[in-house]
Design an enzyme around this catalytic site. Structure first.
Site, short mmCIF file in Angstrom:
data_model
loop_
_atom_site.label_atom_id
_atom_site.label_comp_id
_atom_site.label_asym_id
_atom_site.label_seq_id
_atom_site.Cartn_x
_atom_site.Cartn_y
_atom_site.Cartn_z
N ARG A 1 37.90 40.95 37.08
CA ARG A 1 36.83 40.60 38.02
C ARG A 1 36.04 39.47 37.38
NH1 ARG A 1 32.81 44.36 41.51
NH2 ARG A 1 34.75 44.45 42.67
N HIS B 1 38.88 38.99 47.43
CA HIS B 1 38.81 40.38 46.95
C HIS B 1 39.98 41.16 47.58
CE1 HIS B 1 37.37 43.95 45.23
NE2 HIS B 1 36.29 44.20 45.93
N GLN C 1 40.31 45.16 47.80
CA GLN C 1 39.49 45.81 48.82
C GLN C 1 40.23 45.84 50.16
OE1 GLN C 1 36.23 47.23 48.42
NE2 GLN C 1 36.84 48.09 50.39
N ASP D 1 29.55 42.48 55.15
CA ASP D 1 29.35 42.52 53.69
C ASP D 1 27.94 42.00 53.43
OD1 ASP D 1 29.78 42.62 50.94
OD2 ASP D 1 31.03 40.81 50.86
N CYS E 1 32.78 47.02 52.49
CA CYS E 1 33.36 47.21 51.16
C CYS E 1 32.41 47.94 50.23
CB CYS E 1 33.76 45.85 50.57
SG CYS E 1 32.40 44.71 50.31
N ARG F 1 40.30 53.12 47.76
CA ARG F 1 40.53 52.16 46.66
C ARG F 1 41.44 52.80 45.60
NH1 ARG F 1 36.84 48.08 45.79
NH2 ARG F 1 38.40 47.41 44.28
N1 NVA Z 1 30.88 39.74 48.50
C1 NVA Z 1 30.49 40.74 47.54
C2 NVA Z 1 31.51 41.84 47.45
C3 NVA Z 1 31.17 42.95 46.50
C4 NVA Z 1 32.23 44.00 46.41
C5 NVA Z 1 30.29 40.08 46.19
O1 NVA Z 1 31.10 39.24 45.80
O2 NVA Z 1 29.30 40.39 45.52
N1 CP Z 2 33.71 47.16 46.90
C1 CP Z 2 33.69 46.94 45.58
O1 CP Z 2 34.49 46.19 45.02
O2 CP Z 2 32.74 47.66 44.92
P1 CP Z 2 32.30 47.48 43.40
O3 CP Z 2 31.60 46.16 43.28
O4 CP Z 2 31.39 48.65 43.15
O5 CP Z 2 33.53 47.54 42.53
#
Ligand code: NVA
Ligand code: CP
Length: 306
Positions: A105, A132, A135, A220, A260, A288
């Protein structure tokens, strides 16, 4: 043979993705019926590099590896040499000597691609600024579990044209459904990603028009990780784009709502939306675990028949 990576949904064929969704459902049913008895990963290790925060992604990957009889290593830039400037490619080569797969990540999708290019073991995108895909495996799995094949259906994305939105666009291509994106001007998804999806994906501006007759509605946060300083401006720009129960009322009678998570109640969704029976976000979050088990199994062992 070169390792298969999962950096976006386009790294797998449509058949492979459909297999993964069905395999995830089978793995979930097996876990419920027999407990965590299926352990194909004895002594295998997944390295998990987190340069951004996570709850669901960390817990699901770590639990997946534990239940499969393997081990997951949590690595953060704060206490690895990555945070002190060791090149990404060197880190990838070192990890390839020791672990069986790597999950990352991070911010830059290009950085992830560099890492994958240097890695001899499968690399999984656990979220970048641009995508992502993990997800979406859980999201399509949830939609399929509850409503059957998603082919030919209509999903609506309300909100920012962000990493999740880009992965929804790729999902529309790969799983062959229509996607309406409803966002304020200036918050559209990337043009090249949108263009590649052709007429499966359309941009709309009015949320009530966008949700009319839809099979699925999703959204989101308005400010993603790394955009915290834009929060106030985005709150103003996204006024009118909050997903509400009234919007779901305007969709198909069997509509589902996905998010998500984490969600900001009172911002991108109404205070009460997650309590609505049409919101299936807890099942989505739990999926997940199962979807990523299917992904890990596929990348490390290929397709299995049982
Ligand atoms: N769009 C959000 C998704 C988090 C799972 C982010 O990147 O923070
Ligand atoms: N939806 C998701 O990826 O959640 P986290 O940021 O908690 O991993």
């Amino acid at each position: 043979m070169a390792a298969r990576h999962f950096l976006t949904l386009l790294d797998l064929s449509q058949d492979e993705l459909r297999y993964l969704i069905q395999r995830a459902i089978t793995i979930k049913n097996g876990l419920k019926a027999q407990g965590p008895t299926y352990a194909p990963f004895t002594n295998r290790t997944l390295a998990m590099i987190f340069e951004k925060s996570s709850t669901r992604t960390r817990v699901s990957f770590e639990t997946a590896m534990a239940q499969f009889g393997g081990h997951a290593l949590f690595l953060s830039p704060r206490d690895t040499q990555l945070g002190r400037g060791e090149p990404i490619g060197d880190t990838a080569r070192v990890l390839s000597e020791m672990v069986d797969a790597v999950m990352i990540r991070t911010f830059s999708h290009q950085g992830l691609e560099e890492f994958a290019a240097a890695s001899d073991v499968p690399v999984i995108n656990a979220l970048t600024d641009d995508y992502h895909p993990c997800q979406l495996l859980a999201d399509v799995m949830t939609w399929t579990e509850l409503r059957g094949s998603v082919k030919g259906r209509t999903a609506v994305w309300i909100g920012d044209g962000n990493n999740m939105c880009h992965s929804w666009i790729n999902a529309a291509r790969q799983f062959d459904f229509s996607l309406r994106i409803c966002c304020p001007e200036g918050y559209e998804p990337r043009e090249d990603i949108l263009a590649a999806a052709g007429d499966r994906v359309t941009i709309l501006r009015d949320p009530m028009t966008a949700v009319a007759g839809a099979d699925l509605v999703t959204t989101d946060v308005w400010a993603s990780m790394g955009q915290e300083e834009e929060q106030a401006r985005r709150e103003a720009d996204f006024a009118g784009f909050q997903v509400t129960e009234a919007m779901l009322d305007a969709a198909d009678k069997d509509v589902l709502f996905l998010h998500c998570l984490p969600a900001h109640r009172g911002e991108e969704i109404s205070e009460t939306l997650l309590d609505d029976p049409r919101a299936v976000v807890w099942q989505e979050a739990g999926n997940r675990l199962h979807a990523q088990k299917a992904l890990l199994e596929f990348l490390m062992l290929g397709q299995v028949s049982h």
